[in-house]
Design a protein around this motif. Structure first.
Motif, PDB file in Angstrom:
ATOM      1  N   PHE A 109       0.867  -1.180   0.000  1.00 57.27           N
ATOM      2  CA  PHE A 109       0.000   0.000   0.000  1.00 57.27           C
ATOM      3  C   PHE A 109       0.902   1.227   0.000  1.00 57.27           C
ATOM      4  N   THR A 110       0.819   2.014  -1.087  1.00 56.37           N
ATOM      5  CA  THR A 110       1.713   3.155  -1.255  1.00 56.37           C
ATOM      6  C   THR A 110       0.913   4.457  -1.253  1.00 56.37           C
ATOM      7  N   LEU A 111       1.621   5.562  -1.361  1.00 57.84           N
ATOM      8  CA  LEU A 111       0.942   6.870  -1.458  1.00 57.84           C
ATOM      9  C   LEU A 111       0.065   6.932  -2.704  1.00 57.84           C
ATOM     10  N   GLY A 112       0.523   6.295  -3.781  1.00 54.34           N
ATOM     11  CA  GLY A 112      -0.278   6.253  -5.006  1.00 54.34           C
ATOM     12  C   GLY A 112      -1.593   5.519  -4.792  1.00 54.34           C
ATOM     13  N   ASP A 113      -1.532   4.392  -4.056  1.00 52.88           N
ATOM     14  CA  ASP A 113      -2.759   3.655  -3.724  1.00 52.88           C
ATOM     15  C   ASP A 113      -3.680   4.526  -2.872  1.00 52.88           C
TER      16      ASP A 113
END
Length: 309
Positions: A109-113
């Protein structure tokens, strides 16, 4: 909303609705769409932002018709006119569907997600699709990750899947069906997409372009179909003649696409033609040209003229 092609009188017991497939770039949305539809209608490559349009795929099983909408990966960088157009496509789709498939890489889970997750509407059920399950070595590690994801958003369901596994795809179809309203189908039972063959031709050339040039070629390159004519033929039951232009931003990119002695461009054309012949069930003649249009991705008017909304 697509026009309904099935009379309401025939709709007894039918279910039909829109399912958005959303996520950041490169989480496998297009691969998932192709698997759900059962045929390749959305192009794929390792390059982020391969999908640039709202692609509709249709899967009819039993009395249920799922109308899947694949969206571009939501861009948080490169604020060009092209990316603004792509992001408008994503936000426009999310609020106008019956259920959302929120696709992430299993265990990540990233900032983009997080940016895409923030776009989800609280009143539209969202299913967490933890994709690329085949790449997770320790399945036990997914449990705490899933608990963490539930705290981030009240997901209706969790679905760890691999888009390469037919049984996982059937499970996704069954789960989606639960959230679709009882109503007449939007499309005929054998339709797979609302996109034209002309559109599919441009997409197929663009896929081969991205796959064969790798990361060297900027993702702002695009493909325009100049001619798409079906011609009578005594030899083939169906014959299509296509002329396409690959648009790049610099002379150096043009040389990269053409390749030494024209070999790269020839290979792009051959691979695209072979796949289009299978898709169209026709003999295809494909000509490809390469043109330089510097700065097109930052020019709102030109972005629209190349077919982006």
């Amino acid at each position: 909303m697509p026009e309904q092609t099935t009379a309401t009188a025939d709709a007894a017991g039918q279910r039909c609705g829109l399912v958005a497939i959303v996520g950041k770039p490169n989480v496998g949305k297009s691969t998932l769409l192709n698997a759900l539809v059962g045929q390749k209608i959305s192009i794929t490559s390792r390059k982020a932002q391969t999908t640039r349009h709202r692609i509709t795929g249709v899967r009819t099983e039993g009395n249920t018709q799922c109308v899947f909408v694949d969206t571009p990966g939501f861009q948080t960088r490169h604020s060009s006119a092209l990316n603004r157009s792509l992001n408008r496509t994503v936000t426009g789709v999310i609020g106008d569907v019956d259920v959302v498939l929120f696709v992430v890489e299993a265990g990540n889970f990233t900032l983009g997600d997080a940016k895409v997750l923030s776009l989800l509407k609280p009143d539209i059920p969202a299913i967490l699709v933890a994709n690329k399950l085949d790449l997770v070595h320790r399945r036990g590690e997914l449990a705490p990750w899933l608990r963490d994801m539930q705290q981030r958003h009240p997901f209706a369901e969790f679905m760890p899947v691999s888009a390469k596994q037919p049984k996982d795809i059937l499970r996704v179809l069954e789960v989606c069906a639960k959230y679709l309203p009882e109503q007449a189908w939007f499309y005929e039972a054998d339709e797979l997409t609302d996109k034209s063959e002309r559109f599919m031709a441009g997409e197929m050339v663009r896929e081969k372009l991205f796959r064969l040039t790798g990361d060297e070629l900027p993702y702002t390159s695009t493909v325009v179909i100049d001619k798409f004519d079906e011609e009578p033929s005594p030899k083939f039951k169906r014959m299509v003649r296509i002329a396409a232009t690959i648009v790049v931003e610099r002379e150096g990119h043009k040389a990269m696409v053409i390749g030494e002695g024209g070999e790269k461009l020839k290979r792009i054309g051959t691979e695209a033609r072979v796949e289009l012949e299978q898709l169209f069930d026709a003999k295809v003649f494909l000509e490809i040209f390469v043109k330089v249009r510097s700065g097109w991705a930052d020019d709102e008017a030109r972005v629209r003229s190349f077919g982006y909304e």
